[in-house]
Design an enzyme around this catalytic site. Structure first.
Site, PDB file in Angstrom:
ATOM      1  N   GLY A  18       1.032  -0.545   0.053  1.00 30.71           N
ATOM      2  CA  GLY A  18       0.524  -0.293  -0.057  1.00 30.71           C
ATOM      3  C   GLY A  18       0.816   1.174   0.098  1.00 30.71           C
ATOM      4  N   ILE A  20       0.642   4.657   1.446  1.00 32.01           N
ATOM      5  CA  ILE A  20       0.947   4.768   2.924  1.00 32.01           C
ATOM      6  C   ILE A  20       2.058   3.946   3.977  1.00 32.01           C
ATOM      7  CG2 ILE A  20       0.817   5.470   5.414  1.00 32.01           C
ATOM      8  CD1 ILE A  20      -1.904   6.580   4.482  1.00 32.01           C
ATOM      9  N   SER A  91      -5.955  -2.046   4.959  1.00 36.30           N
ATOM     10  CA  SER A  91      -7.159  -2.083   5.444  1.00 36.30           C
ATOM     11  C   SER A  91      -8.051  -2.302   4.138  1.00 36.30           C
ATOM     12  CB  SER A  91      -7.988  -0.626   6.031  1.00 36.30           C
ATOM     13  OG  SER A  91      -8.995   0.118   6.095  1.00 36.30           O
ATOM     14  N   LYS A 166     -14.369   2.551   9.011  1.00 40.01           N
ATOM     15  CA  LYS A 166     -12.756   3.106  10.081  1.00 40.01           C
ATOM     16  C   LYS A 166     -13.500   3.259  10.991  1.00 40.01           C
ATOM     17  CE  LYS A 166      -9.784   3.716   7.930  1.00 40.01           C
ATOM     18  NZ  LYS A 166      -8.050   2.650   7.312  1.00 40.01           N
ATOM     19  N   PRO A 191      -4.966  10.630   9.439  1.00 39.61           N
ATOM     20  CA  PRO A 191      -4.677  11.097   8.046  1.00 39.61           C
ATOM     21  C   PRO A 191      -5.875  11.637   7.716  1.00 39.61           C
ATOM     22  CG  PRO A 191      -3.329   9.293   7.934  1.00 39.61           C
ATOM     23  CD  PRO A 191      -4.777   8.973   9.137  1.00 39.61           C
TER      24      PRO A 191
END
Length: 348
Positions: A18, A20, A91, A166, A191
């Site tokens: 991913g 990040i 995620s 989330k 973020p």
């Protein structure tokens, strides 16, 4: 940071392919840590190593891979074995044509609990959870003061399904720590829309905004307000939250500064990118047109609850407590655009 003292420490980063996560791995390797990362398929190892190379690091044997999936228990105990810290970045990505919101909520919540349970049992010191601003700002009456870490999205209101997932995943994480976490510590990073240098073809959904503006795919800008932050600063905040004594039990919003309207993003591109921004439409799309488009397009439909709402948040806590110092919104946006052009990703 004393890199010598980190050589014997292993950090698990979940979801290593991913956007990040790759930047977190880069910074961990540069800080001297050994890194283990999870992939749903080990066939992506070559791709991850290529992205790290693009970021200036030849990982070698300081980086190892393990195949796991957030939806199953397999290999999680092996993944965390011997790790001092865990960055739980993985995620489920947003699903726009879902039949029921549980398609996003259940995998996000169950995945977090799998990682925390395995981390506790393996004696991990601290987990840093990559949450999102979606767990902070939705379902509230309009307010002039910026939202901070004391605010939680109201999941009984009109929060979109991804943001609800989330929120419920982060809530489940804090409840787990309180009830059965033992000595395991937790911090969370929340973020806003993540921008910054793309290292390969796998990048966050926020990046598509810049791509769609530069390619002219967006005929204009919906009246949507957002904060932006550079992925390098998000990774830096993860590392600070991982080791700073005061970060235990805390959540930290990551934003470069005040939120801006999407038309301002388009204008940043037009002002600084020259010919590369010739297809950018820096005009606002009327809400009525979007509502019509939303009848056929699930992705557009997901924007409707956000129209006209100011989503301003503050990173004062991370700056004050952890010494975090983010790049500007403008720098984050331009780094995104320049990397998309450099890697020839606009026509993909």
């Amino acid at each position: 940071m004393n890199t010598d003292s980190n050589v014997e420490k292993t950090v698990l980063v979940t979801g290593g392919a991913g956007f990040i996560a790759v930047h977190c791995i880069l910074q961990l390797l540069n800080a001297g840590y050994r890194v283990r990362t999870t992939l749903r398929s080990l066939s992506r190892e070559t791709e991850v190593r290529a992205m790290l190379r693009e970021g200036g690091v030849e990982a070698g044997d300081r980086l190892t891979f393990i195949e796991t999936d957030l939806s199953a228990d397999t290999n999680w105990n092996r993944a965390v074995d011997g790790c001092t810290y865990v960055l739980h970045v993985a995620s489920p990505t947003p699903i726009f044509n879902y039949k029921h919101e549980d398609e996003m909520i259940i995998p996000a919540r169950e995945g977090v609990l799998r990682v925390l349970r395995a981390s506790r049992d393996a004696g991990v010191k601290r987990v840093v959870l990559t949450s999102a601003i979606g767990a902070v700002v939705y379902g509230h009456p309009a307010q002039t003061a910026p939202f901070d870490e004391t605010s939680w999205t109201n999941t009984s209101g009109k929060a979109p399904a991804y943001q609800k997932s989330k929120t419920l995943a982060e809530r489940a994480a804090w409840e787990f720590i309180e009830r059965e976490g033992g000595k395991l510590e937790l911090s969370a990073v929340n973020p806003v829309a993540v921008m910054g240098p793309v290292l390969g073809s796998d990048y966050s959904h926020s990046i598509h905004l810049i791509k769609n503006l530069l390619t002219g795919k967006m005929p204009g800008c919906p009246k949507i307000n957002s904060g932006f932050v550079d992925v390098r600063d998000v990774a830096d905040l993860h590392l600070r939250a991982m080791t700073h004594p005061d970060a235990k039990g805390e959540r930290f919003i990551a934003t470069a500064g005040e939120s801006i309207w999407l038309v301002a993003v388009a204008n940043i591109l037009k002002q600084h990118m020259g010919e590369a921004a010739s297809k950018v439409h820096a005009k606002e799309i009327p809400g009525t047109l979007l509502r019509i488009a939303a009848l056929k397009d699930p992705q557009v439909k997901s924007m409707i609850p956000l129209l006209g709402k100011v989503m301003n948040v503050t990173s004062a806590k991370a700056i004050r407590m952890l010494g975090w110092s983010p790049r500007s919104t403008e720098e984050a946006v331009l780094a995104t655009a320049n990397s998309l052009i450099r890697l020839r990703l606009l026509d993909q």
